[in-house]
Design a protein around this motif. Structure first.
Motif, PDB file in Angstrom:
ATOM      1  N   GLY A  60      18.448  51.953 -22.777  1.00 59.71           N
ATOM      2  CA  GLY A  60      19.634  52.688 -22.578  1.00 59.71           C
ATOM      3  C   GLY A  60      20.552  52.502 -21.474  1.00 59.71           C
ATOM      4  O   GLY A  60      21.941  52.743 -21.376  1.00 59.71           O
ATOM      5  N   THR A  61      20.031  51.903 -20.617  1.00 57.32           N
ATOM      6  CA  THR A  61      20.647  51.408 -19.431  1.00 57.32           C
ATOM      7  C   THR A  61      21.683  50.178 -19.599  1.00 57.32           C
ATOM      8  O   THR A  61      22.635  50.077 -19.439  1.00 57.32           O
ATOM      9  CB  THR A  61      19.865  51.349 -17.862  1.00 57.32           C
ATOM     10  N   THR A  85      24.059  63.319 -13.586  1.00 56.38           N
ATOM     11  CA  THR A  85      23.333  62.504 -14.550  1.00 56.38           C
ATOM     12  C   THR A  85      22.399  61.878 -14.194  1.00 56.38           C
ATOM     13  O   THR A  85      22.294  61.745 -12.930  1.00 56.38           O
ATOM     14  CB  THR A  85      24.501  61.725 -15.273  1.00 56.38           C
ATOM     15  N   PHE A  86      21.655  61.361 -14.842  1.00 53.29           N
ATOM     16  CA  PHE A  86      20.539  60.202 -14.580  1.00 53.29           C
ATOM     17  C   PHE A  86      21.015  59.269 -13.968  1.00 53.29           C
ATOM     18  O   PHE A  86      22.294  58.808 -14.467  1.00 53.29           O
ATOM     19  CB  PHE A  86      19.780  59.981 -15.884  1.00 53.29           C
ATOM     20  N   GLY A  88      20.704  56.155 -14.437  1.00 54.34           N
ATOM     21  CA  GLY A  88      20.978  55.125 -15.393  1.00 54.34           C
ATOM     22  C   GLY A  88      22.469  55.167 -16.051  1.00 54.34           C
ATOM     23  O   GLY A  88      22.753  54.075 -16.611  1.00 54.34           O
ATOM     24  N   THR A  89      23.134  56.117 -15.892  1.00 55.85           N
ATOM     25  CA  THR A  89      24.791  56.087 -16.243  1.00 55.85           C
ATOM     26  C   THR A  89      25.256  55.337 -14.821  1.00 55.85           C
ATOM     27  O   THR A  89      26.322  54.656 -15.281  1.00 55.85           O
ATOM     28  CB  THR A  89      25.179  57.474 -16.181  1.00 55.85           C
ATOM     29  N   VAL A 131      28.934  61.726 -20.300  1.00 56.83           N
ATOM     30  CA  VAL A 131      27.502  61.850 -20.661  1.00 56.83           C
ATOM     31  C   VAL A 131      27.407  63.343 -21.579  1.00 56.83           C
ATOM     32  O   VAL A 131      27.868  64.279 -21.116  1.00 56.83           O
ATOM     33  CB  VAL A 131      26.781  61.959 -19.394  1.00 56.83           C
ATOM     34  N   ASP A 157      27.844  58.044 -22.950  1.00 61.56           N
ATOM     35  CA  ASP A 157      26.429  57.943 -22.629  1.00 61.56           C
ATOM     36  C   ASP A 157      25.875  59.094 -23.670  1.00 61.56           C
ATOM     37  O   ASP A 157      25.772  60.192 -23.335  1.00 61.56           O
ATOM     38  CB  ASP A 157      26.182  57.973 -21.274  1.00 61.56           C
ATOM     39  N   ALA A 159      22.543  59.025 -24.422  1.00 55.07           N
ATOM     40  CA  ALA A 159      21.134  58.733 -24.441  1.00 55.07           C
ATOM     41  C   ALA A 159      20.315  60.136 -24.820  1.00 55.07           C
ATOM     42  O   ALA A 159      19.036  60.182 -25.190  1.00 55.07           O
ATOM     43  CB  ALA A 159      20.845  58.312 -23.033  1.00 55.07           C
ATOM     44  N   GLN A 160      20.806  61.356 -24.479  1.00 57.12           N
ATOM     45  CA  GLN A 160      20.409  62.517 -24.610  1.00 57.12           C
ATOM     46  C   GLN A 160      20.850  63.299 -25.994  1.00 57.12           C
ATOM     47  O   GLN A 160      20.800  64.630 -26.066  1.00 57.12           O
ATOM     48  CB  GLN A 160      20.538  63.464 -23.551  1.00 57.12           C
ATOM     49  N   SER A 181      19.726  55.737 -25.644  1.00 53.83           N
ATOM     50  CA  SER A 181      18.404  55.236 -25.318  1.00 53.83           C
ATOM     51  C   SER A 181      17.297  55.687 -26.227  1.00 53.83           C
ATOM     52  O   SER A 181      17.361  57.040 -26.832  1.00 53.83           O
ATOM     53  CB  SER A 181      18.206  55.989 -23.707  1.00 53.83           C
ATOM     54  N   TYR A 183      14.009  55.801 -25.040  1.00 54.97           N
ATOM     55  CA  TYR A 183      12.843  55.914 -24.182  1.00 54.97           C
ATOM     56  C   TYR A 183      12.151  56.924 -24.683  1.00 54.97           C
ATOM     57  O   TYR A 183      12.484  57.823 -25.465  1.00 54.97           O
ATOM     58  CB  TYR A 183      13.490  56.429 -22.775  1.00 54.97           C
ATOM     59  N   LYS A 186      12.910  60.684 -25.216  1.00 52.60           N
ATOM     60  CA  LYS A 186      14.273  61.066 -25.683  1.00 52.60           C
ATOM     61  C   LYS A 186      14.075  61.636 -27.307  1.00 52.60           C
ATOM     62  O   LYS A 186      13.040  61.585 -27.845  1.00 52.60           O
ATOM     63  CB  LYS A 186      15.351  59.959 -26.045  1.00 52.60           C
ATOM     64  N   TYR A 310      19.201  67.461 -12.798  1.00 57.09           N
ATOM     65  CA  TYR A 310      18.219  66.302 -11.904  1.00 57.09           C
ATOM     66  C   TYR A 310      18.497  66.929 -10.484  1.00 57.09           C
ATOM     67  O   TYR A 310      19.471  67.701 -10.258  1.00 57.09           O
ATOM     68  CB  TYR A 310      19.146  64.956 -12.107  1.00 57.09           C
TER      69      TYR A 310
END
Ligand SMILES: *Cc1c(COP(=O)(O)O)cnc(C)c1O
Length: 367
Positions: A60-61, A85-86, A88-89, A131, A157, A159-160, A181, A183, A186, A310
């Motif tokens: 995802g990154t 955000t994480f 990775g963004t 995101v 983004d 990813a989630q 992503s 991962y 997810k 986070y």
């Protein structure tokens, strides 16, 4: 009662034979890189989630990295991203050579603050990475309009937020591209790393594919130096199997979230409300408490796992001090980071387990 935050074991065991067959198929074909399994997954994903074109990639990154490269964003450019955000963004922005500009959020919704967006934009701003955090849609139509008015690329983004929709349109199709992503933790997870870019722009996806595969369209002819960010055929084949269950899993996540909502709304906690015209997919279920350490300890004693997504906002991360970011610059995201707690959520979570988690909250937590 022992309750994990996410249970990868149940899904993996339930699908064991199907997944092993998918692995065998790839082994027998010996087409480990690119080829039919990746193409099939790209098509399968578009058919279920929506979007016109897709390019599989390594995670995802890197999906975000590839979009920034395909758009030609780099040195002397600025890219806006949410402060909550994480990492990775944000890393792809740094890697591109552009300046990451963090944006604060709104207190009620945790969505990007339009006031801060206005304040942070400049003549150098090339893109906004929105995101869809926790599987709840951003206010994406408003952001799309804002980006269009300011001639800024909108990147989503996702990813989630696999299968998440806004106004009955899939997230990731509002902007120039959406990144995903897979991962393992997810909503749709591979047995390892994988990612995907979707777009309604064929040319952009072709560029993304070249950036993911040594800058080439055909073997041994490289139009530019790019690197290797490809998706594995093995992961693609595994993901095509798991994709068949994603709708069912997502529906279960929504049911779990509704049950939490039903019980917790009576207790006065701040719950995140999705935008009325959106269909959230609840990657995470996040509430606020004012005595988080005490609550986490009580959960731990009772066998319940919890998380914080986070705990350290981007502006407080040592990784970004080089840009002059420091603690105290982002009122809302910093305030919220000290109060949020993520409760267990996964498709197989049972009502009795939800009740158990809520019972601990009712005894130990203060809103
Ligand atoms: C997981 C995640 C990423 C990064 O994805 P990887 O596949 O782990 O590289 C990026 N952004 C968000 C919001 C994420 O949750």
């Amino acid at each position: 009662m022992k309750i994990p935050l996410v249970d990868l074991q149940v899904q993996t065991s339930a699908l064991r034979n199907e997944l092993l067959n998918a692995v065998s198929e790839v082994m027998d074909s010996c087409q480990f890189i690119q080829g039919p399994f990746v193409e099939r997954f790209e098509e399968d994903f578009l058919a279920l989630h929506g979007g016109e074109f897709a390019a599989g990639c390594s995670n995802g990154t890197s999906a975000i990295t590839l979009v920034l490269r395909a758009l030609g964003i780099g040195r002397n450019d600025e890219v806006l991203i949410p402060n909550n955000t994480f990492i990775g963004t944000a890393e792809p922005v740094v890697e591109s050579g552009a300046m990451p500009i963090f944006v604060d959020i709104e207190r009620e919704s945790y969505r990007l603050s339009l006031v801060d967006l206005e304040r942070k934009k400049s003549s150098k701003t090339k893109a906004l990475i929105a995101v869809h955090l926790y599987g709840l849609s951003e206010n994406i139509e408003v952001l799309k309009d804002w980006c269009e008015a300011n001639e800024i690329f909108l990147i989503e983004d996702c990813a989630q937020s696999h299968l998440c929709r806004f106004s009955d349109r899939p997230v990731g199709t509002f902007g120039v591209a959406g990144t995903f992503s897979f991962y393992p933790g997810k909503n749709l997870g591979a047995l390892g790393d994988a990612g995907l870019v979707i777009s309604n722009n064929r040319e952009l996806i072709e560029k993304v594919k070249m950036w993911a595969d040594h800058g080439r369209r055909k073997k041994y002819f490289h139009e530019f130096s790019a690197g290797n960010y490809r998706m594995d055929a093995l992961q693609a084949s595994i993901l095509s199997v798991k994709l068949r269950y994603l709708t069912e899993w997502t529906n279960r996540r929504v049911e779990v979230a509704r049950e939490y909502d039903r019980i917790l709304s009576k207790m006065g906690f701040k719950l995140l409300k999705p935008i009325p015209s959106s269909s959230p997919v609840y990657h995470l279920y996040v509430i606020e408490v004012s005595n988080r350490e005490q609550v986490r300890q009580a959960f731990k004693n009772a066998g319940v796992a919890s998380g914080i997504h986070y705990p350290v906002p981007l502006n407080c991360q040592p990784a970004f001090q080089q840009y002059g970011y420091q603690k105290g610059q982002f009122e809302v995201s910093e305030y919220v980071a000290d109060r949020i707690i993520s409760l267990p959520i996964f498709p197989e979570l049972e009502k009795t387990e939800i009740a158990y988690v809520c019972d601990i909250l009712s005894k130990e937590a203060t809103p």
